[in-house]
Design a protein around this motif. Structure first.
Motif, PDB file in Angstrom:
ATOM      1  N   THR A 106      39.880  -3.849 -34.318  1.00 13.63           N
ATOM      2  CA  THR A 106      39.333  -2.397 -34.448  1.00 13.63           C
ATOM      3  C   THR A 106      39.329  -1.546 -33.211  1.00 13.63           C
ATOM      4  O   THR A 106      39.022  -0.235 -33.338  1.00 13.63           O
ATOM      5  N   VAL A 107      38.863  -2.336 -32.096  1.00 15.51           N
ATOM      6  CA  VAL A 107      38.422  -1.353 -30.913  1.00 15.51           C
ATOM      7  C   VAL A 107      39.427  -1.744 -29.775  1.00 15.51           C
ATOM      8  O   VAL A 107      39.672  -0.736 -29.047  1.00 15.51           O
ATOM      9  N   ILE A 108      39.421  -2.905 -29.302  1.00 13.41           N
ATOM     10  CA  ILE A 108      40.176  -3.367 -28.071  1.00 13.41           C
ATOM     11  C   ILE A 108      41.381  -3.152 -28.346  1.00 13.41           C
ATOM     12  O   ILE A 108      42.058  -2.433 -27.307  1.00 13.41           O
ATOM     13  N   LEU A 109      42.129  -3.661 -29.255  1.00 11.15           N
ATOM     14  CA  LEU A 109      43.519  -3.488 -29.243  1.00 11.15           C
ATOM     15  C   LEU A 109      44.152  -2.066 -29.151  1.00 11.15           C
ATOM     16  O   LEU A 109      45.222  -1.527 -28.528  1.00 11.15           O
ATOM     17  N   PRO A 110      43.602  -1.124 -29.834  1.00 16.48           N
ATOM     18  CA  PRO A 110      43.854   0.474 -30.124  1.00 16.48           C
ATOM     19  C   PRO A 110      43.626   0.987 -28.609  1.00 16.48           C
ATOM     20  O   PRO A 110      44.593   1.674 -28.137  1.00 16.48           O
ATOM     21  N   VAL A 111      42.563   0.495 -27.765  1.00 13.85           N
ATOM     22  CA  VAL A 111      42.535   1.054 -26.522  1.00 13.85           C
ATOM     23  C   VAL A 111      43.688   0.610 -25.514  1.00 13.85           C
ATOM     24  O   VAL A 111      44.154   1.330 -24.710  1.00 13.85           O
ATOM     25  N   ILE A 112      44.047  -0.709 -25.803  1.00 14.51           N
ATOM     26  CA  ILE A 112      45.104  -1.437 -25.164  1.00 14.51           C
ATOM     27  C   ILE A 112      46.442  -0.668 -25.485  1.00 14.51           C
ATOM     28  O   ILE A 112      47.140  -0.244 -24.443  1.00 14.51           O
ATOM     29  N   TYR A 113      46.643  -0.376 -26.742  1.00 13.13           N
ATOM     30  CA  TYR A 113      47.854   0.190 -27.073  1.00 13.13           C
ATOM     31  C   TYR A 113      47.971   1.710 -26.453  1.00 13.13           C
ATOM     32  O   TYR A 113      49.204   2.041 -26.071  1.00 13.13           O
ATOM     33  N   PHE A 114      46.756   2.557 -26.443  1.00  7.88           N
ATOM     34  CA  PHE A 114      46.702   3.685 -25.880  1.00  7.88           C
ATOM     35  C   PHE A 114      47.229   3.804 -24.379  1.00  7.88           C
ATOM     36  O   PHE A 114      48.089   4.428 -24.063  1.00  7.88           O
ATOM     37  N   PHE A 115      46.680   2.719 -23.460  1.00  9.09           N
ATOM     38  CA  PHE A 115      47.107   2.870 -22.205  1.00  9.09           C
ATOM     39  C   PHE A 115      48.328   2.190 -22.053  1.00  9.09           C
ATOM     40  O   PHE A 115      48.962   2.463 -21.068  1.00  9.09           O
ATOM     41  N   ALA A 116      48.830   1.394 -22.935  1.00 12.54           N
ATOM     42  CA  ALA A 116      50.390   0.989 -22.949  1.00 12.54           C
ATOM     43  C   ALA A 116      51.280   2.032 -23.257  1.00 12.54           C
ATOM     44  O   ALA A 116      52.146   2.192 -22.390  1.00 12.54           O
ATOM     45  N   ARG A 117      50.956   3.157 -23.853  1.00 11.84           N
ATOM     46  CA  ARG A 117      51.803   4.187 -24.269  1.00 11.84           C
ATOM     47  C   ARG A 117      51.726   5.277 -22.946  1.00 11.84           C
ATOM     48  O   ARG A 117      52.843   5.681 -22.484  1.00 11.84           O
ATOM     49  N   VAL A 118      50.618   5.216 -22.496  1.00  9.20           N
ATOM     50  CA  VAL A 118      50.589   6.088 -21.253  1.00  9.20           C
ATOM     51  C   VAL A 118      51.207   5.461 -20.184  1.00  9.20           C
ATOM     52  O   VAL A 118      52.084   6.206 -19.399  1.00  9.20           O
ATOM     53  N   GLY A 119      51.111   4.352 -20.048  1.00 10.79           N
ATOM     54  CA  GLY A 119      52.078   3.554 -18.872  1.00 10.79           C
ATOM     55  C   GLY A 119      53.393   3.755 -19.262  1.00 10.79           C
ATOM     56  O   GLY A 119      54.189   3.748 -18.126  1.00 10.79           O
TER      57      GLY A 119
END
Length: 586
Positions: free
Chosen positions: A516-529
């Protein structure tokens, strides 16, 4: 090895031929190799054999002296007795494991360095574990795993001690250790004491030995603990702390033996109790004490072998191993009873039997050293031994209330195995002088004094009286006697509970937070990257690549390979240099 065939090779290498033999040939082979091994150790002269260079160190596989020889004599004799007793067994795996076990024990006995000793020590642990698994019951499998895990831990202690000892001394040679209080000293001692079943490191023995196969238990009762006694004599003779450890061990284990209903568990406790005598004698360290410890180890192998063989015969015939399930077998198994009683009287120190000789030597050595309390403790342990092994087991197994179990004598080979050991118990007990010459030190001990004989008989008669007075108290019952194994059993249960409950619950909580918290943040930064990679990094890389490609094409056009073109280029270059130089100089 020069002029000598190491007996361990006969057993370990010889075991690989067992699966290919059948019928009478196989039986003859199982008897032949122990005979050849006995001839090997009887005919060898004292000295050093089998010395090899390995990584700049000497490995000594054949350190032959009086101490190693007498242990090798009894180890090969019991190999013969054990093979006779188990000749009817068709399980090839058990025979192979037994031979690996015997061979590795002999390897330890003749090891002159810690490296080879450790190799054989570990082979011994794994080979003996198979004999526990060979019980073919769930309880056997469980006990076998506990057995091997405990011995792996002991092996790690020993290995750590060996490495530290090498770091301190620069040598792997195996011998008497200096009592310097070093970590190496205590780790090696701990590794040896675990195999000797010294409390609180003893619980593996009454846990595993009763679960072994009928014939496998004979070998277990012989080798692991006695090789431990041998190495303790070799490395720790005169270590005073062992005096009290051994005395407490003798009394503690005999008390637990008295409480048992499973007669093989009872006998297993008595192995540990008898080793207590040996450990105490090793701690005393005098010539008489070391002779007593050695003699008692040899005698214990014989009479304890009889007791385990007798118990195994009853299990083989009846399928029962609890005293509460048996009774009245004396009519159906009189020969088994007689042979068992020889072992029972021998372990109790009855005159004219071998236990009377070696127990007397140890108690006399303690008396000469003015250890009055140690003498008292060992005498109490002797009384408890007679009470539980020689009175309690026969009373309830052979003479108690008759059970409805149909019984008969075991196969002839089992009786012959018991008979050979019984004859040796009598021979040593009646003619101890024949035995004295084999011991490490000159023996000046007269066992058949009036004080010794009357004192022993008086103690035994008092024990008989005590048994009948306490008959209701020590009556076998269906119960579990808690010992120190409770701690590691409970520790294992707590660990499993912790892994299944708190850890699993914590894992679920962490998984929910992650989703609920960690994976969405990781996905966001992955898309930015990913956007930066495609729109910035790729653009820069592709532009650079295109520039390099275009420049390469231009250079290829300039480099025609014609000499006249290069000459014109050189002339133009020289003229440009002259013009630039003239302008700068002007």
């Amino acid at each position: 090895m020069t002029n000598w065939i190491h007996p361990s090779l006969l057993f370990i290498l010889g075991s690989f031929l067992i699966p290919f033999l059948h019928g009478r040939v196989k039986k003859a082979y199982l008897i032949l190799i122990p005979v050849l091994a006995f001839i090997s150790v009887v005919t060898v002269s004292q000295g050093t054999y089998g010395v090899f260079e390995f990584l700049g160190h000497e490995l000594i596989f054949g350190k032959v002296d009086k101490l190693s020889l007498i242990f090798s004599y009894i180890f090969t004799i019991m190999a013969f007795v054990g093979m006779v007793y188990s000749i009817h067994v068709t399980d090839t795996g058990q025979h192979m494991a037994a031979w690996f076990y015997i061979g590795s024990s002999l390897g330890v006995t003749f090891a002159g360095d810690y490296f080879s000793l450790f190799i054989f020590w570990e082979i011994m642990a794994f080979a003996s574990a198979y004999l526990v698994f060979a019980g073919r019951q769930k309880s056997s499998v469980d006990a076998g795993f506990r057995y091997i895990l405990i011995h792996i831990v002991g092996g790690l202690f020993l290995l750590a001690g060996i490495l530290l000892h090498y770091g301190d001394t620069g040598s792997f040679l195996f011998g008497l250790l200096e009592q310097d209080g070093s970590m190496a000293f205590y780790l090696i001692l701990l590794g040896f004491m675990l195999n000797a079943a010294v409390p609180p490191l003893h619980a593996w023995m009454p846990d595993a030995y009763p679960e072994a196969s009928v014939t496998g238990a004979i070998f277990l009762a012989t080798y692991t603990s006695k090789t431990a006694v041998y190495v303790l004599i070799r490395a720790f003779a005169g270590t005073e702390i062992l005096i009290w450890i051994g005395a407490i061990m003798a009394l503690y284990c005999v008390m637990y033996a008295t409480l048992q209903n499973d007669f093989r568990r009872l006998l297993s406790y008595h192995i540990a109790s008898q080793i207590g005598y040996m450990v105490a004698a090793i701690g005393l360290g005098t010539g008489l004490a070391i002779d007593g410890a050695t003699a008692h180890a040899i005698n214990n192998i014989l009479y304890k072998g009889i007791l385990f063989m007798g118990a195994g015969a009853v299990i083989h015939i009846t399928g029962k191993r609890r005293l509460t399930d048996l009774g009245g077998l004396y009519k159906a198994m009189p020969v088994t009873l007689i042979l068992y009683m020889i072992g029972g009287f021998a372990i109790s120190g009855f005159p004219l039997l071998n236990g009377f000789i070696s127990k007397g030597m140890i108690i006399s050595a303690a008396g000469h050293d003015h250890q009055a309390l140690i003498v008292l403790i060992l005498l109490l342990a002797a009384s408890g031994t007679f009470l539980s092994t020689t009175i309690k087991i026969p009373y309830y197994m052979f003479f108690g209330k008759a059970s409805k179990i149909e019984a008969k004598e075991p196969p002839l080979n089992m009786l012959i195995g018991m008979g050979i050991a019984a004859v040796l118990c009598l021979l040593i007990g009646i003619y101890p002088g024949l035995f004295y010459g084999l011991l490490p030190y000159p023996v000046h001990f007269e066992p058949f004094t009036a004080d010794h004989v009357t004192g022993s008989l008086g103690l035994l008669m008092a024990t008989v009286l005590g048994f009948f007075l306490l008959l209701k108290v020590i009556k076998p019952e269906h119960h579990i006697s808690l010992d120190v194994d409770w701690f590691y059993r409970m520790g294992t249960r707590i660990f499993l509970w912790f892994a299944r409950r708190p850890v699993c619950a914590y894992e679920g909580f962490i998984t929910e937070i992650s989703n609920t918290v960690i994976l969405p943040v990781i996905y966001f930064f992955a898309r930015v990257g990913l956007w930066i990679d495609r729109n910035i990094v790729d653009l820069a890389v592709n532009s650079t690549a295109n520039f390099v490609i275009n420049m390469s094409a231009f250079v290829r056009r300039v480099q025609t390979g014609l000499v006249q073109h290069y000459a014109v280029g050189m002339v133009i270059g020289i003229m440009l240099i002259i013009i630039i130089y003239s302008l700068i100089g002007g």
